[in-house]
Design a protein around this motif. Structure first.
Motif, PDB file in Angstrom:
ATOM      1  N   ASP A   1       0.831  -1.210   0.000  1.00 28.01           N
ATOM      2  CA  ASP A   1       0.000   0.000   0.000  1.00 28.01           C
ATOM      3  C   ASP A   1       0.860   1.253   0.000  1.00 28.01           C
ATOM      4  O   ASP A   1       0.514   2.260  -0.626  1.00 28.01           O
ATOM      5  CB  ASP A   1      -0.935   0.024   1.206  1.00 28.01           C
ATOM      6  N   ASP A   2       1.992   1.216   0.707  1.00 30.79           N
ATOM      7  CA  ASP A   2       2.901   2.360   0.731  1.00 30.79           C
ATOM      8  C   ASP A   2       3.517   2.594  -0.655  1.00 30.79           C
ATOM      9  O   ASP A   2       3.665   3.735  -1.088  1.00 30.79           O
ATOM     10  CB  ASP A   2       4.012   2.162   1.757  1.00 30.79           C
ATOM     11  N   VAL A   3       3.842   1.523  -1.343  1.00 28.37           N
ATOM     12  CA  VAL A   3       4.378   1.652  -2.709  1.00 28.37           C
ATOM     13  C   VAL A   3       3.310   2.261  -3.617  1.00 28.37           C
ATOM     14  O   VAL A   3       3.585   3.176  -4.400  1.00 28.37           O
ATOM     15  CB  VAL A   3       4.855   0.287  -3.254  1.00 28.37           C
ATOM     16  N   GLY A   4       2.078   1.792  -3.485  1.00 26.03           N
ATOM     17  CA  GLY A   4       0.981   2.346  -4.280  1.00 26.03           C
ATOM     18  C   GLY A   4       0.753   3.817  -3.996  1.00 26.03           C
ATOM     19  O   GLY A   4       0.565   4.619  -4.917  1.00 26.03           O
ATOM     20  N   ALA A   5       0.775   4.201  -2.717  1.00 26.92           N
ATOM     21  CA  ALA A   5       0.597   5.606  -2.347  1.00 26.92           C
ATOM     22  C   ALA A   5       1.714   6.459  -2.934  1.00 26.92           C
ATOM     23  O   ALA A   5       1.481   7.584  -3.381  1.00 26.92           O
ATOM     24  CB  ALA A   5       0.561   5.757  -0.827  1.00 26.92           C
ATOM     25  N   THR A   6       2.929   5.922  -2.965  1.00 26.44           N
ATOM     26  CA  THR A   6       4.067   6.650  -3.528  1.00 26.44           C
ATOM     27  C   THR A   6       3.889   6.848  -5.029  1.00 26.44           C
ATOM     28  O   THR A   6       4.150   7.932  -5.559  1.00 26.44           O
ATOM     29  CB  THR A   6       5.378   5.905  -3.224  1.00 26.44           C
ATOM     30  N   VAL A   7       3.415   5.824  -5.716  1.00 26.18           N
ATOM     31  CA  VAL A   7       3.166   5.937  -7.163  1.00 26.18           C
ATOM     32  C   VAL A   7       2.100   6.991  -7.431  1.00 26.18           C
ATOM     33  O   VAL A   7       2.262   7.847  -8.303  1.00 26.18           O
ATOM     34  CB  VAL A   7       2.773   4.571  -7.767  1.00 26.18           C
ATOM     35  N   TYR A   8       1.002   6.956  -6.691  1.00 22.45           N
ATOM     36  CA  TYR A   8      -0.043   7.970  -6.862  1.00 22.45           C
ATOM     37  C   TYR A   8       0.522   9.371  -6.609  1.00 22.45           C
ATOM     38  O   TYR A   8       0.225  10.311  -7.344  1.00 22.45           O
ATOM     39  CB  TYR A   8      -1.222   7.719  -5.918  1.00 22.45           C
ATOM     40  N   HIS A   9       1.324   9.508  -5.561  1.00 26.25           N
ATOM     41  CA  HIS A   9       1.931  10.798  -5.227  1.00 26.25           C
ATOM     42  C   HIS A   9       2.766  11.333  -6.392  1.00 26.25           C
ATOM     43  O   HIS A   9       2.665  12.500  -6.756  1.00 26.25           O
ATOM     44  CB  HIS A   9       2.778  10.644  -3.965  1.00 26.25           C
ATOM     45  N   VAL A  10       3.588  10.475  -6.979  1.00 30.31           N
ATOM     46  CA  VAL A  10       4.443  10.881  -8.100  1.00 30.31           C
ATOM     47  C   VAL A  10       3.593  11.286  -9.307  1.00 30.31           C
ATOM     48  O   VAL A  10       3.950  12.200 -10.049  1.00 30.31           O
ATOM     49  CB  VAL A  10       5.432   9.749  -8.466  1.00 30.31           C
TER      50      VAL A  10
ATOM     51  N   ASN B   1     -21.767   3.123  -6.469  1.00 35.00           N
ATOM     52  CA  ASN B   1     -21.696   4.489  -5.977  1.00 35.00           C
ATOM     53  C   ASN B   1     -21.338   4.585  -4.489  1.00 35.00           C
ATOM     54  O   ASN B   1     -21.676   5.541  -3.816  1.00 35.00           O
ATOM     55  CB  ASN B   1     -22.991   5.256  -6.263  1.00 35.00           C
ATOM     56  N   ARG B   2     -20.652   3.553  -3.976  1.00 40.26           N
ATOM     57  CA  ARG B   2     -20.193   3.588  -2.590  1.00 40.26           C
ATOM     58  C   ARG B   2     -18.816   4.245  -2.536  1.00 40.26           C
ATOM     59  O   ARG B   2     -17.983   4.007  -3.404  1.00 40.26           O
ATOM     60  CB  ARG B   2     -20.095   2.173  -2.020  1.00 40.26           C
ATOM     61  N   PRO B   3     -18.552   5.071  -1.516  1.00 37.35           N
ATOM     62  CA  PRO B   3     -17.237   5.716  -1.406  1.00 37.35           C
ATOM     63  C   PRO B   3     -16.157   4.712  -0.984  1.00 37.35           C
ATOM     64  O   PRO B   3     -16.367   3.904  -0.083  1.00 37.35           O
ATOM     65  CB  PRO B   3     -17.451   6.775  -0.332  1.00 37.35           C
ATOM     66  N   VAL B   4     -15.024   4.790  -1.648  1.00 37.40           N
ATOM     67  CA  VAL B   4     -13.888   3.923  -1.349  1.00 37.40           C
ATOM     68  C   VAL B   4     -12.630   4.788  -1.358  1.00 37.40           C
ATOM     69  O   VAL B   4     -12.441   5.598  -2.265  1.00 37.40           O
ATOM     70  CB  VAL B   4     -13.744   2.802  -2.417  1.00 37.40           C
ATOM     71  N   THR B   5     -11.778   4.626  -0.354  1.00 36.13           N
ATOM     72  CA  THR B   5     -10.512   5.352  -0.332  1.00 36.13           C
ATOM     73  C   THR B   5      -9.594   4.745  -1.379  1.00 36.13           C
ATOM     74  O   THR B   5      -9.454   3.522  -1.463  1.00 36.13           O
ATOM     75  CB  THR B   5      -9.855   5.257   1.057  1.00 36.13           C
ATOM     76  N   LEU B   6      -8.972   5.589  -2.183  1.00 38.90           N
ATOM     77  CA  LEU B   6      -8.118   5.121  -3.268  1.00 38.90           C
ATOM     78  C   LEU B   6      -6.977   4.255  -2.752  1.00 38.90           C
ATOM     79  O   LEU B   6      -6.686   3.194  -3.298  1.00 38.90           O
ATOM     80  CB  LEU B   6      -7.576   6.330  -4.041  1.00 38.90           C
ATOM     81  N   ASN B   7      -6.321   4.705  -1.685  1.00 40.46           N
ATOM     82  CA  ASN B   7      -5.183   3.960  -1.147  1.00 40.46           C
ATOM     83  C   ASN B   7      -5.060   4.263   0.335  1.00 40.46           C
ATOM     84  O   ASN B   7      -5.265   5.393   0.762  1.00 40.46           O
ATOM     85  CB  ASN B   7      -3.908   4.370  -1.891  1.00 40.46           C
ATOM     86  N   ARG B   8      -4.685   3.271   1.125  1.00 40.75           N
ATOM     87  CA  ARG B   8      -4.559   3.456   2.571  1.00 40.75           C
ATOM     88  C   ARG B   8      -3.107   3.504   3.033  1.00 40.75           C
ATOM     89  O   ARG B   8      -2.836   3.571   4.220  1.00 40.75           O
ATOM     90  CB  ARG B   8      -5.283   2.342   3.303  1.00 40.75           C
ATOM     91  N   GLY B   9      -2.181   3.463   2.105  1.00 40.13           N
ATOM     92  CA  GLY B   9      -0.768   3.507   2.461  1.00 40.13           C
ATOM     93  C   GLY B   9      -0.275   4.921   2.670  1.00 40.13           C
ATOM     94  O   GLY B   9      -1.010   5.893   2.519  1.00 40.13           O
ATOM     95  N   ALA B  10       1.000   5.017   3.034  1.00 41.50           N
ATOM     96  CA  ALA B  10       1.654   6.310   3.224  1.00 41.50           C
ATOM     97  C   ALA B  10       2.786   6.442   2.211  1.00 41.50           C
ATOM     98  O   ALA B  10       3.437   5.450   1.865  1.00 41.50           O
ATOM     99  CB  ALA B  10       2.203   6.412   4.638  1.00 41.50           C
ATOM    100  N   VAL B  11       3.012   7.640   1.743  1.00 42.05           N
ATOM    101  CA  VAL B  11       4.091   7.901   0.789  1.00 42.05           C
ATOM    102  C   VAL B  11       5.432   7.584   1.458  1.00 42.05           C
ATOM    103  O   VAL B  11       5.650   7.924   2.618  1.00 42.05           O
ATOM    104  CB  VAL B  11       4.050   9.368   0.317  1.00 42.05           C
TER     105      VAL B  11
END
Length: 68
Positions: free
Chosen positions: A25-34, A48-58
């Motif tokens: 999840d942290d790797v995914g969050a880093t990719v999204y950040h970049v 139509n339910r809300p979902v958090t894109l990623n739960r990791g940390a950069v």
């Protein structure tokens, strides 16, 4: 981001992290950040339910140049 960095350390036999462990999840969050996407963004699924894109940390040490 500087290439060729080593982030983190493991114990003497390489079985466990000796510093902060990072998850997929942290790797995914880093990719999204970049890509300029906030990893904590809320998206909607097909029902139509809300979902958090990623739960990791950069993985901040990748950008600070201070490998741990």
């Amino acid at each position: 981001m500087r290439g060729g960095q080593v982030i983190g350390r493991s114990d003497r036999i390489g079985a466990y992290p000796a510093t902060t462990p990072y998850s997929p999840d942290d790797v995914g969050a880093t990719v999204y950040h970049v890509l300029g996407i906030d990893p904590a963004s809320e998206v909607r699924d097909r029902f139509n339910r809300p979902v958090t894109l990623n739960r990791g940390a950069v993985i901040a040490p990748l950008f600070s140049g201070r490998a741990v």
